[in-house]
Design a protein around this motif. Structure first.
Motif, PDB file in Angstrom:
ATOM      1  N   SER A 184       0.870  -1.217  -0.093  1.00 57.48           N
ATOM      2  CA  SER A 184      -0.025  -0.102  -0.158  1.00 57.48           C
ATOM      3  C   SER A 184       0.697   1.342   0.083  1.00 57.48           C
ATOM      4  O   SER A 184       0.536   2.333  -0.882  1.00 57.48           O
ATOM      5  N   LYS A 185       1.933   1.237   0.910  1.00 62.15           N
ATOM      6  CA  LYS A 185       2.904   2.348   0.653  1.00 62.15           C
ATOM      7  C   LYS A 185       3.496   2.620  -0.596  1.00 62.15           C
ATOM      8  O   LYS A 185       3.804   3.602  -0.971  1.00 62.15           O
ATOM      9  N   GLU A 186       3.735   1.436  -1.295  1.00 58.18           N
ATOM     10  CA  GLU A 186       4.582   1.428  -2.370  1.00 58.18           C
ATOM     11  C   GLU A 186       3.462   2.063  -3.717  1.00 58.18           C
ATOM     12  O   GLU A 186       3.899   2.999  -4.470  1.00 58.18           O
ATOM     13  N   LEU A 187       2.386   1.661  -3.545  1.00 54.64           N
ATOM     14  CA  LEU A 187       1.327   2.318  -4.562  1.00 54.64           C
ATOM     15  C   LEU A 187       0.717   3.472  -4.204  1.00 54.64           C
ATOM     16  O   LEU A 187       0.434   4.103  -5.606  1.00 54.64           O
TER      17      LEU A 187
ATOM     18  N   GLN B 158      -2.156  11.446  -4.240  1.00 61.55           N
ATOM     19  CA  GLN B 158      -3.236  10.941  -5.014  1.00 61.55           C
ATOM     20  C   GLN B 158      -4.590  11.278  -4.898  1.00 61.55           C
ATOM     21  O   GLN B 158      -5.002  11.265  -3.786  1.00 61.55           O
ATOM     22  N   THR B 159      -5.484  11.669  -6.005  1.00 62.58           N
ATOM     23  CA  THR B 159      -6.849  11.551  -5.884  1.00 62.58           C
ATOM     24  C   THR B 159      -7.572  10.062  -5.327  1.00 62.58           C
ATOM     25  O   THR B 159      -6.763   9.172  -5.579  1.00 62.58           O
TER      26      THR B 159
ATOM     27  N   ALA C 289      -7.779   4.425  -7.048  1.00 68.28           N
ATOM     28  CA  ALA C 289      -8.342   3.318  -7.533  1.00 68.28           C
ATOM     29  C   ALA C 289      -7.942   2.772  -8.888  1.00 68.28           C
ATOM     30  O   ALA C 289      -7.785   1.671  -9.051  1.00 68.28           O
ATOM     31  N   LYS C 290      -7.317   3.652  -9.824  1.00 65.53           N
ATOM     32  CA  LYS C 290      -6.594   3.436 -11.087  1.00 65.53           C
ATOM     33  C   LYS C 290      -5.515   2.449 -10.710  1.00 65.53           C
ATOM     34  O   LYS C 290      -5.255   1.540 -11.260  1.00 65.53           O
ATOM     35  N   VAL C 291      -4.642   3.002  -9.948  1.00 67.71           N
ATOM     36  CA  VAL C 291      -3.432   2.046  -9.406  1.00 67.71           C
ATOM     37  C   VAL C 291      -3.653   0.941  -8.991  1.00 67.71           C
ATOM     38  O   VAL C 291      -3.035  -0.006  -9.260  1.00 67.71           O
ATOM     39  N   ALA C 292      -4.708   0.898  -8.179  1.00 61.17           N
ATOM     40  CA  ALA C 292      -5.120  -0.444  -7.348  1.00 61.17           C
ATOM     41  C   ALA C 292      -5.713  -1.387  -8.426  1.00 61.17           C
ATOM     42  O   ALA C 292      -5.155  -2.572  -8.510  1.00 61.17           O
ATOM     43  N   PHE C 293      -6.567  -0.856  -9.417  1.00 64.41           N
ATOM     44  CA  PHE C 293      -7.099  -1.825 -10.460  1.00 64.41           C
ATOM     45  C   PHE C 293      -5.790  -2.333 -11.404  1.00 64.41           C
ATOM     46  O   PHE C 293      -6.003  -3.373 -11.665  1.00 64.41           O
ATOM     47  N   GLU C 294      -4.951  -1.417 -11.726  1.00 70.13           N
ATOM     48  CA  GLU C 294      -3.938  -1.594 -12.535  1.00 70.13           C
ATOM     49  C   GLU C 294      -2.805  -2.991 -12.013  1.00 70.13           C
ATOM     50  O   GLU C 294      -2.494  -3.664 -12.685  1.00 70.13           O
ATOM     51  N   PHE C 295      -2.595  -2.587 -10.609  1.00 67.66           N
ATOM     52  CA  PHE C 295      -1.881  -3.534 -10.096  1.00 67.66           C
ATOM     53  C   PHE C 295      -2.477  -4.942 -10.207  1.00 67.66           C
ATOM     54  O   PHE C 295      -1.827  -5.858 -10.224  1.00 67.66           O
TER      55      PHE C 295
END
Length: 66
Positions: free
Chosen positions: A31-34, A39-40, A45-51
């Motif tokens: 979570s700290k990395e991502l 970030q908004t 949400a975009k980063v989490a989805f793509e990960f």
């Protein structure tokens, strides 16, 4: 598909469970990395989805049975 809420309380959907183990140290580190405070919510949400899409093996991707 029609989704039906079983509870009117948002807290009921944020409970930590065996399947949703967000206090695990490995999860906290990722979570700290991502994510960061600049970030908004949409960016997060975009980063989490793509990960999850790109880095987590899914049963179909690996032709698993589970």
């Amino acid at each position: 598909m029609k989704l039906i809420c079983e509870s009117d309380k948002l807290e009921d959907y944020l409970l930590e469970l065996e399947e949703v183990n967000y206090s695990n140290p490995i999860i906290n580190e990722k979570s700290k990395e991502l994510f960061n405070s600049t970030q908004t919510e949409v960016e997060k949400a975009k980063v989490a989805f793509e990960f999850v899409r790109d880095k987590i093996s899914h049963s179909w991707d690996i032709q698993g049975n589970l």
